[in-house]
Design a protein around this motif. Structure first.
Motif, mmCIF file in Angstrom:
data_model
loop_
_atom_site.group_PDB
_atom_site.id
_atom_site.type_symbol
_atom_site.label_atom_id
_atom_site.label_comp_id
_atom_site.label_asym_id
_atom_site.label_seq_id
_atom_site.Cartn_x
_atom_site.Cartn_y
_atom_site.Cartn_z
ATOM 1 N N GLU A 2 55.393 39.557 38.051
ATOM 2 C CA GLU A 2 53.896 39.456 38.292
ATOM 3 C C GLU A 2 53.510 38.936 37.924
ATOM 4 O O GLU A 2 52.316 37.927 38.583
ATOM 5 N N ARG A 3 53.260 37.938 36.598
ATOM 6 C CA ARG A 3 52.255 37.045 36.267
ATOM 7 C C ARG A 3 53.351 35.716 36.965
ATOM 8 O O ARG A 3 52.666 34.992 37.150
ATOM 9 N N ARG A 4 54.680 35.631 36.988
ATOM 10 C CA ARG A 4 54.877 34.453 37.842
ATOM 11 C C ARG A 4 54.422 34.271 39.251
ATOM 12 O O ARG A 4 53.948 33.187 39.554
ATOM 13 N N ARG A 5 54.060 35.613 39.778
ATOM 14 C CA ARG A 5 53.242 35.252 41.129
ATOM 15 C C ARG A 5 52.137 35.261 41.180
ATOM 16 O O ARG A 5 51.856 33.656 41.999
ATOM 17 N N ALA A 6 51.596 35.381 39.843
ATOM 18 C CA ALA A 6 49.907 34.765 39.770
ATOM 19 C C ALA A 6 50.014 33.570 39.337
ATOM 20 O O ALA A 6 48.691 32.758 39.332
ATOM 21 N N GLN A 7 51.355 32.891 38.647
ATOM 22 C CA GLN A 7 51.184 31.981 38.109
ATOM 23 C C GLN A 7 52.583 30.630 38.627
ATOM 24 O O GLN A 7 53.312 30.895 37.892
ATOM 25 N N PRO A 8 52.254 30.596 40.034
ATOM 26 C CA PRO A 8 54.150 29.750 40.106
ATOM 27 C C PRO A 8 54.267 28.817 40.466
ATOM 28 O O PRO A 8 55.376 28.226 40.361
ATOM 29 N N ASN A 9 53.674 27.701 39.425
ATOM 30 C CA ASN A 9 53.161 26.304 39.215
ATOM 31 C C ASN A 9 53.500 26.334 37.596
ATOM 32 O O ASN A 9 53.555 25.140 36.840
ATOM 33 N N ASP A 10 53.955 27.845 36.815
ATOM 34 C CA ASP A 10 54.270 27.604 35.336
ATOM 35 C C ASP A 10 55.713 27.513 35.183
ATOM 36 O O ASP A 10 56.119 28.403 35.420
ATOM 37 N N PHE A 11 55.928 26.272 34.713
ATOM 38 C CA PHE A 11 56.910 26.043 34.716
ATOM 39 C C PHE A 11 57.978 26.582 33.335
ATOM 40 O O PHE A 11 59.047 26.938 33.732
ATOM 41 N N GLN A 12 57.230 26.603 32.477
ATOM 42 C CA GLN A 12 58.286 26.855 31.093
ATOM 43 C C GLN A 12 58.399 28.937 31.865
ATOM 44 O O GLN A 12 59.385 29.405 31.189
ATOM 45 N N LEU A 13 57.560 29.778 32.270
ATOM 46 C CA LEU A 13 57.553 30.749 32.691
ATOM 47 C C LEU A 13 58.711 31.364 33.790
ATOM 48 O O LEU A 13 59.696 32.270 33.681
ATOM 49 N N THR A 14 58.809 30.135 34.665
ATOM 50 C CA THR A 14 59.522 30.641 35.503
ATOM 51 C C THR A 14 61.352 30.068 34.803
ATOM 52 O O THR A 14 62.234 31.020 35.193
ATOM 53 N N THR A 15 61.206 29.091 33.916
ATOM 54 C CA THR A 15 62.623 28.608 33.332
ATOM 55 C C THR A 15 63.391 30.336 32.394
ATOM 56 O O THR A 15 64.200 30.859 32.776
ATOM 57 N N SER A 16 61.957 30.430 31.991
ATOM 58 C CA SER A 16 62.090 31.393 31.383
ATOM 59 C C SER A 16 63.131 33.096 32.004
ATOM 60 O O SER A 16 63.589 33.854 31.980
ATOM 61 N N LEU A 17 62.241 33.042 32.633
ATOM 62 C CA LEU A 17 62.295 34.533 34.085
ATOM 63 C C LEU A 17 64.469 33.889 34.071
ATOM 64 O O LEU A 17 65.242 35.367 34.470
ATOM 65 N N ALA A 18 63.982 33.296 34.626
ATOM 66 C CA ALA A 18 65.656 31.822 35.051
ATOM 67 C C ALA A 18 66.688 32.663 33.660
ATOM 68 O O ALA A 18 67.795 33.060 34.259
ATOM 69 N N ARG A 19 66.531 32.579 32.732
ATOM 70 C CA ARG A 19 67.356 32.488 31.915
ATOM 71 C C ARG A 19 67.012 33.852 31.615
ATOM 72 O O ARG A 19 68.488 34.107 31.028
ATOM 73 N N LEU A 20 66.094 35.365 31.299
ATOM 74 C CA LEU A 20 66.204 36.406 30.902
ATOM 75 C C LEU A 20 67.175 36.627 32.512
ATOM 76 O O LEU A 20 68.565 37.922 32.116
ATOM 77 N N TYR A 21 67.260 36.901 33.574
ATOM 78 C CA TYR A 21 67.821 37.330 34.798
ATOM 79 C C TYR A 21 69.696 36.488 34.391
ATOM 80 O O TYR A 21 70.166 37.597 34.872
ATOM 81 N N THR A 22 69.403 35.620 34.058
ATOM 82 C CA THR A 22 70.875 34.313 33.856
ATOM 83 C C THR A 22 71.511 35.723 32.819
ATOM 84 O O THR A 22 72.932 36.267 32.938
ATOM 85 N N GLU A 23 70.936 36.110 31.723
ATOM 86 C CA GLU A 23 71.090 36.428 30.807
ATOM 87 C C GLU A 23 71.603 38.108 30.971
ATOM 88 O O GLU A 23 72.897 38.988 30.536
ATOM 89 N N PHE A 24 71.251 38.894 32.113
ATOM 90 C CA PHE A 24 71.681 40.259 32.198
ATOM 91 C C PHE A 24 72.117 39.944 33.155
ATOM 92 O O PHE A 24 72.534 41.254 34.060
ATOM 93 N N GLY A 25 72.499 38.796 34.219
ATOM 94 C CA GLY A 25 73.536 38.922 35.226
ATOM 95 C C GLY A 25 72.761 38.723 36.601
ATOM 96 O O GLY A 25 74.124 40.085 37.520
ATOM 97 N N SER A 26 71.775 38.574 36.612
ATOM 98 C CA SER A 26 71.338 39.199 38.147
ATOM 99 C C SER A 26 70.802 37.761 38.836
ATOM 100 O O SER A 26 70.049 36.865 38.395
ATOM 101 N N PHE A 27 71.902 36.803 38.690
ATOM 102 C CA PHE A 27 72.677 35.979 39.254
ATOM 103 C C PHE A 27 71.908 35.463 40.537
ATOM 104 O O PHE A 27 71.452 34.426 41.002
#
Length: 176
Positions: A2-27
């Motif tokens: 939800e925060r990502r949709r509100a802040q689509p240009n937040d690079f740190q947030l985007t990469t954090s979510l990407a790492r989180l999804y990777t960690e949990f196997g949601s490739f």
């Protein structure tokens, strides 16, 4: 998200979510986030590489290829980038390109056993058994406890009908 949709240009947030999804196997989700990060920072080789890796892990190898190519263009000294590119080519059965990529990986990271192991896999797949065994031996010099190298050696010896050596290699793989 939800925060990502509100802040689509937040690079740190985007990469954090990407790492989180990777960690949990949601490739698939990870790949989408890494692609968003790549759009925000197109000149970061590591981000391009992460997109390619996530797409490959999601089974989208053809889509992963240009990101991995971009990563090696941006940082031609990263052996791991070439190794992952080689893995993509290997899965796509583009063995000559895989061989070239793995050779680049070895040149850039000669102490990393993965390039030798993967190059040996290419050689084994195309029937270059002696070359494959040589690469697996080089793998074991760098990583003496590499069960995959012993297992692959066993398979190559088996294909060569050298059963004693095959059995010995398999036994070593199992013991690890």
């Amino acid at each position: 998200e939800e925060r990502r949709r509100a802040q689509p240009n937040d690079f740190q947030l985007t990469t954090s979510l990407a790492r989180l999804y990777t960690e949990f196997g949601s490739f698939d989700k990870a790949a989408h986030m890494w692609e968003s990060a790549a759009a925000l920072a197109p000149y970061y080789a590591s981000i391009q590489h992460n997109v390619g890796t996530a797409l490959a892990r999601a089974g989208q190898h053809a889509k992963a290829e240009p990101f991995c190519l971009r990563a090696v263009a941006l940082n031609p000294y990263a052996g791991g980038y070439y190794n992952n590119l080689g893995n993509i080519y290997f899965v796509m059965q583009r063995y000559e390109e895989a061989e070239s990529a793995f050779k680049h990986a070895i040149k850039r990271a000669p102490d990393n056993s993965a390039g030798y192991l993967n190059l040996g896999g290419v050689y084994a797949t195309v029937g270059r058994n002696k070359a494959a065994l040589s690469q697996f031996e080089k793998t074991l010099i760098r990583d003496p406890n590499n069960a995959k190298a012993y297992n692959n050696m066993g398979a190559v010896f088996e294909a060569m009908a050298v059963h004693k050596e095959a059995s010995d290699a398999y036994a070593k793989a199992v013991a690890l």
